[in-house]
Scaffold this active site. Structure first.
Site, PDB file in Angstrom:
ATOM      1  CG  ASP A  42     -41.431  47.017 -99.877  1.00 27.43           C
ATOM      2  OD1 ASP A  42     -42.160  46.584 -98.980  1.00 27.43           O
ATOM      3  OD2 ASP A  42     -40.591  46.329-100.470  1.00 27.43           O
TER       4      ASP A  42
ATOM      5  CB  THR B 285     -41.233  44.812 -95.052  1.00 22.48           C
ATOM      6  OG1 THR B 285     -41.935  45.724 -95.872  1.00 22.48           O
ATOM      7  CG2 THR B 285     -41.212  43.472 -95.716  1.00 22.48           C
ATOM      8  CB  THR B 286     -42.882  49.427 -92.705  1.00 21.89           C
ATOM      9  OG1 THR B 286     -42.792  49.409 -94.123  1.00 21.89           O
ATOM     10  CG2 THR B 286     -42.297  50.712 -92.188  1.00 21.89           C
TER      11      THR B 286
ATOM     12  CG  ASP C 294     -45.263  44.367-100.773  1.00 19.84           C
ATOM     13  OD1 ASP C 294     -44.370  43.551-101.034  1.00 19.84           O
ATOM     14  OD2 ASP C 294     -45.086  45.376-100.081  1.00 19.84           O
TER      15      ASP C 294
END
Length: 533
Positions: free
Chosen positions: A66, A99-100, A401
């Protein structure tokens, strides 16, 4: 006088000469350090992305995929690089997933900005063009999106499993995705249908078993055992539950004071008083018909003593002590009862009702389950199991998530294809748009379009495919009008990604692009770093 005349022109000369070298250097240093942060998480993008092992100073080890977690744990010192860490945090808050992606896009945009700056384009011009391009990008994405209904459970499960596929626990996505969807749908309030508070979904982790044993519990689960040191009941049917915030123990003085007792009769009187004090409390509790007590953790003195536990056991009352203060709100909402702060306010109408409270053995410990709650509030509990602590933590993060993805769909009911398809389509449409624009804007928008290709490029690279061939082929397909053509990482080729059920919420993509652009514009506009001691 002559000396002054000589000096005069020199001062005017220094005023007109401005040193731009330092500003460029600082801007380049900022861009370089921010890009290195983006490169660090780039390899963990997508379903075939690698995982990172983070070792903290305290010796704790975290294995995760994550982006937000990785960046959060990294000790970033350079101020501009810290902005990328904040960026992934804000994406985590807005969308919960991607998020990446957001950091990778920001890194690619910075790379393009570097080239533009070298060409001599002014940072403000680049910044304004990026803003324009990102606004246009959001419009293009919205036009591509497919509306979805909350009653269409299958689509929701698809998007949740897409989010889980890039995680360590991806092999369990068929179990965790429906679980995430059901838990979010069960906490949606029909009165306010587009607001979901994820605090209403409680995740309880218990070591032992495998992730397969994870279950959704309609009711409450405590990761504690029942206090039955005095032989109290460990299972109660038709439970009447009280949540109390006072202590069932003899009172103490407020300040540290010692009471000197000189003879035995006084000692006996003190003990007798204590006993009567506790007994009168327990009689009041019993009189209200309560048979299950949840006792909040107490700091000042013991919440229960051996004596009070003994009397509670005699009164056949099941006791769960040391309930965390933060959990009280969740518990009272679930049980539909009120917390009781003083024994004088102990009344039957403040109790919660449930069919069953029982202690169950699980793994190496015990848990307490409360099921069949009457008039249960809109909350739900997920009991996550795992073979070791690392898997447990990662399962919890992945589940969070997935919950966020479903929440995004509840807020903004649109789906969009995954697998690099939207990025390539954006790149193509913005490239075409840049030809219509004039001057420097045209250059900047074209660079923005090129930067977006980093997502499919990285996806292909992480999956061990040839990125150049794949991205070229993708462009080709999109130019022929196949909007939903994307990289199918499993088959290693390009397919229609919607048919493969790789979907994500529109909010994830739009917020990733707007947040990344905002962050890059900010870094561009910084031309000096002033340290204050």
């Amino acid at each position: 006088m002559a000396a002054m005349a000589v000096q005069a022109p020199r001062s005017s000369k220094t005023e007109s000469y401005v040193d731009n070298k330092r500003k460029d250097d600082i801007r380049m240093a900022n861009i370089k350090s921010a890009r290195s942060v983006a490169d660090a998480v780039r390899t963990s993008l997508g379903p075939k992305g690698m995982d990172k092992m983070i070792s903290t100073a305290s010796g704790e080890v975290i294995i995760t995929n994550d982006g937000a977690t990785i960046l959060n744990k990294m000790e970033v010192l350079q101020p501009a690089a810290k902005m990328l860490v904040e960026l992934s945090k804000s994406q985590d808050v807005v969308a919960g997933d991607g998020t990446t992606t957001v950091v990778v896009i920001a890194g690619a945009l910075l790379k393009q900005c570097q080239t533009l700056l070298h060409s001599g384009i002014h940072p403000t011009v680049i910044s304004d063009s990026l803003h324009k391009a990102s606004m246009k990008a959001v419009d293009v994405l919205t036009a591509m999106a497919v509306p979805v209904e909350l009653s269409d459970r299958e689509s929701l499960v698809k998007s949740a499993s897409t989010s889980l596929n890039s995680k360590v626990v991806s092999q369990y996505s068929s179990l965790l995705a429906p679980l995430a969807v059901d838990s979010v749908l069960s906490v949606v309030d029909p009165a306010k249908p587009d607001l979901v508070d994820l605090r209403d979904v409680k995740i309880v982790k218990k070591l032992g078993g495998t992730v397969d044993d994870t279950e959704l519990v309609k009711g409450l689960v405590f990761d504690k055992k029942v206090s039955h040191s005095a032989g109290g009941p460990s299972r109660v049917e038709n439970a009447k539950i009280a949540v109390i915030q006072f202590q069932i123990s003899p009172p103490k003085t407020d300040i540290e004071q010692s009471i000197v007792v000189s003879d035995y009769t006084q000692m006996d009187r003190i003990l007798k008083e204590e006993r009567n004090y506790i007994l009168s409390m327990i009689k009041k509790i019993k009189a209200a018909g309560c048979n299950v007590l949840l006792i909040q953790k107490s700091i000042l003195r013991d919440a229960v003593t051996d004596l009070s536990l003994h009397y509670l056991a005699k009164a056949k009352i099941l006791v769960i002590k040391d309930v965390e203060r933060d959990d009280i709100e969740f518990i009272t909402k679930t049980l539909n009862c009120l917390p009781i702060a003083n024994i004088e306010h102990f009344r039957a109408e403040k109790l919660g009702y449930a069919d069953m409270v029982e202690e169950a053995s699980l793994g190496d410990g015990k848990i307490v389950k409360i099921t069949g709650i009457k008039d249960m509030g809109r909350t739900t509990t997920v009991l996550v199991r795992g073979s070791n602590q690392l898997v447990l933590d990662e399962a919890e993060r992945s589940l969070h998530d997935a919950l966020c993805v479903v929440r995004c769909l509840v807020n903004k009911k649109f789906l969009i294809a995954g697998g690099g398809a939207p990025e390539i389509e954006l790149s193509r449409q913005l490239g075409a748009w840049s030809k219509v624009l004039q001057g420097m804007e045209s250059y900047c928008v074209r660079s923005f379009a090129e930067a977006l290709e980093v997502v499919p490029y990285t996806l292909a690279e992480n999956a061990g495919l040839n990125p150049i061939t794949i991205v070229t082929e993708l462009r080709n397909r999109h130019a022929q009008g196949e909007i939903n053509a994307g990289i199918n990482v499993r088959k290693g080729q390009i397919t229609n990604i919607l048919e493969e059920n790789v979907v994500q919420p529109l909010l994830v993509s739009t917020s990733a692009i707007t947040l990344a652009t905002e962050c890059v514009r900010m870094i561009l506009k910084i031309d000096d770093i002033v340290t204050v001691r």
